[in-house]
Design a protein around this motif. Structure first.
Motif, PDB file in Angstrom:
ATOM      1  N   LEU B  64       0.818  -1.222   0.000  1.00  0.00           N
ATOM      2  CA  LEU B  64       0.000   0.000   0.000  1.00  0.00           C
ATOM      3  C   LEU B  64       0.855   1.277   0.000  1.00  0.00           C
ATOM      4  O   LEU B  64       0.629   2.190  -0.786  1.00  0.00           O
ATOM      5  N   GLU B  65       1.861   1.301   0.885  1.00  0.00           N
ATOM      6  CA  GLU B  65       2.719   2.498   0.966  1.00  0.00           C
ATOM      7  C   GLU B  65       3.440   2.739  -0.353  1.00  0.00           C
ATOM      8  O   GLU B  65       3.512   3.873  -0.837  1.00  0.00           O
ATOM      9  N   ARG B  67       2.545   1.814  -3.250  1.00  0.00           N
ATOM     10  CA  ARG B  67       1.568   2.249  -4.242  1.00  0.00           C
ATOM     11  C   ARG B  67       1.281   3.748  -4.096  1.00  0.00           C
ATOM     12  O   ARG B  67       1.250   4.488  -5.086  1.00  0.00           O
ATOM     13  N   ILE B  68       1.118   4.191  -2.862  1.00  0.00           N
ATOM     14  CA  ILE B  68       0.824   5.618  -2.631  1.00  0.00           C
ATOM     15  C   ILE B  68       2.004   6.475  -3.080  1.00  0.00           C
ATOM     16  O   ILE B  68       1.841   7.494  -3.751  1.00  0.00           O
ATOM     17  N   LEU B  69       3.219   6.023  -2.713  1.00  0.00           N
ATOM     18  CA  LEU B  69       4.403   6.817  -3.036  1.00  0.00           C
ATOM     19  C   LEU B  69       4.628   6.894  -4.549  1.00  0.00           C
ATOM     20  O   LEU B  69       5.009   7.949  -5.066  1.00  0.00           O
ATOM     21  N   ALA B  71       2.264   6.720  -6.765  1.00  0.00           N
ATOM     22  CA  ALA B  71       1.205   7.613  -7.277  1.00  0.00           C
ATOM     23  C   ALA B  71       1.595   9.071  -7.061  1.00  0.00           C
ATOM     24  O   ALA B  71       1.346   9.930  -7.915  1.00  0.00           O
ATOM     25  N   LEU B  72       2.238   9.338  -5.916  1.00  0.00           N
ATOM     26  CA  LEU B  72       2.702  10.704  -5.638  1.00  0.00           C
ATOM     27  C   LEU B  72       3.745  11.126  -6.664  1.00  0.00           C
ATOM     28  O   LEU B  72       3.709  12.249  -7.172  1.00  0.00           O
ATOM     29  N   SER B  73       4.687  10.228  -6.955  1.00  0.00           N
ATOM     30  CA  SER B  73       5.737  10.551  -7.923  1.00  0.00           C
ATOM     31  C   SER B  73       5.126  10.831  -9.289  1.00  0.00           C
ATOM     32  O   SER B  73       5.531  11.761  -9.974  1.00  0.00           O
ATOM     33  N   ARG B  74       4.129   9.997  -9.654  1.00  0.00           N
ATOM     34  CA  ARG B  74       3.489  10.197 -10.962  1.00  0.00           C
ATOM     35  C   ARG B  74       2.807  11.560 -11.024  1.00  0.00           C
ATOM     36  O   ARG B  74       2.969  12.301 -11.981  1.00  0.00           O
ATOM     37  N   SER B  75       2.075  11.879  -9.962  1.00  0.00           N
ATOM     38  CA  SER B  75       1.340  13.150  -9.969  1.00  0.00           C
ATOM     39  C   SER B  75       2.310  14.328  -9.982  1.00  0.00           C
ATOM     40  O   SER B  75       2.048  15.348 -10.585  1.00  0.00           O
ATOM     41  N   GLU B  76       3.462  14.157  -9.309  1.00  0.00           N
ATOM     42  CA  GLU B  76       4.474  15.224  -9.311  1.00  0.00           C
ATOM     43  C   GLU B  76       5.049  15.412 -10.698  1.00  0.00           C
ATOM     44  O   GLU B  76       5.221  16.535 -11.154  1.00  0.00           O
TER      45      GLU B  76
END
Lengths: 183, 194
Positions: B64-65, B67-69, B71-76
């Motif tokens: 989960l972590e 995956r979140i991280l 997703a954060l990199s992608r959005s950045e």
């Protein structure tokens, strides 16, 4: 730039402050600290694991995008739980039906030790608590499951501390009744 | 009875805040079995809830972590090319500049909009603003300035022509994108310079 070792000894509010200053590592630590808690909290709303994972991810993305709006003098825990709750509520409004959390939402693997744990939990107060009113159960979980104080719970639930106390008293009274009946 | 009600209220308050019962309450609990039972039941409920909270948690997926991280990199990486906050401001400024230049261009193309030629002979006309301005501001060595300008092939004039042609192109592009075809009729608003 702050190193990860320096970040680890700081409070969530300090980490959020560093994140506001552009330290990405600080937010990663916040994710590591809160991902599990947010997942469990959202699971209580969404009722299924896949949705809970998606909503947890959405919560952290929202938090990252609006971290500059976080007031570092306030509680980060209350802030992130508020975002999680709003995300879960929006999700429940979007989806046509709402699945309540199943009685046994935990196990997918038939591990004997886990089964034993499950049978123990069947008799736990939380199983009974799930039958309480939604708000009572939510207040109860935030207080005794997540260890938030009354002010934080009031912020998360968008109400006042007096109402939170009333919810807790009623919930505890029901549970106490259950305990006395059982014994 | 009223005494018990008040003490129970205090007991709940202490339990909510996670504090030890105050001395008065402790004395009452020692004397009153009903209140003591109430207090102990509440304590037991809280203790039970705290103890079994960990067991009640579902097992979070181990990735989960991560995956979140990610997703954060992608959005950045999506957001990095252009700062979002400045985008509307840049669009507004560009639009305003285009509109202003188009208005200036339109006015400059109107017949009779040019200022009257300045006559050096005679007294200045008080109603002519340019002549009135010349009274206060005189170009030093005007002939020299004009000869240098001619030697450099009128840089100011050629620069202005470039600006005008840029504005025409920009306005035509805006018209292509935003004006309905019925108004545009497949032709440029401002034909290019010959």
């Amino acid at each position: 730039m702050t190193t990860v070792e320096e970040c680890e000894i700081k409070s969530p509010e300090e980490l959020a402050g560093q994140c506001q200053a552009g330290c990405r590592d600080a937010f990663e630590l916040l994710v590591r600290q809160y991902a599990d808690r947010i997942f469990h909290f959202i699971l209580r709303w969404s009722g299924n694991h896949a949705d809970a994972q998606d909503l947890t991810q959405e919560t952290f993305l929202k938090a990252y995008r609006s971290i500059h709006r976080f007031d570092t003098t306030c509680s980060f825990t209350a802030w992130i739980f508020t975002i999680a709750r709003n995300t879960a509520i929006n999700h429940c409004q979007r989806t046509p039906r709402f699945d309540p959390l199943p009685e046994d939402h935990r196990s997918s693997a038939p591990d004997p030790a886990e089964q034993l744990e499950v049978s123990d939990a069947q008799s736990s107060l939380w199983t009974v608590a799930r039958r309480l009113k939604k708000k009572q159960y939510e207040a109860l979980w935030l207080r005794y499951g997540e260890d938030l104080d009354l002010t934080e719970i009031a912020r998360v639930m968008r109400t006042n501390t007096l109402h939170v106390r009333v919810l807790l008293h009623r919930a505890r009274r029901e549970l106490a009744r259950h305990l006395t009946h059982r014994h | 009875m009223l005494n018990c009600w008040l003490h129970r209220r205090n007991a709940r308050r202490a339990l909510d805040l996670g504090l030890n019962p105050p001395l008065k309450l402790q004395r009452h609990l020692a004397q009153c079995p009903a209140c003591r039972s109430f207090y102990q039941t509440e304590l037991r409920v809280i203790h039970h809830l705290r103890q079994s909270a960990a067991a009640d948690r579902a097992s979070a997926p181990p990735f989960l972590e991560t995956r979140i991280l990610s997703a954060l990199s992608r959005s950045e990486s999506i957001r990095e090319p252009a700062p979002v906050g400045l985008r509307p401001l840049a669009f507004t400024a560009t639009g305003l500049a285009c509109v202003l230049l188009a208005v200036l261009l339109f006015l400059s193309q109107q017949p009779g909009s040019h200022p009257p030629a300045i006559t050096r002979s005679g007294s200045p006309d008080p109603h002519n603003p340019i002549q009135a301005l010349e009274q206060h501001w005189t170009v030093v060595n005007r002939e020299l300035w004009l000869s240098v300008n001619a030697q450099w092939e009128n840089p100011l004039a050629s620069e202005l022509q470039l600006v005008v042609s840029d504005v025409k192109t920009a306005v035509n592009a805006l018209a292509d994108n935003f004006l309905p075809a019925s108004i545009r009729q497949n032709r440029d608003l401002f034909p290019p310079n010959p």
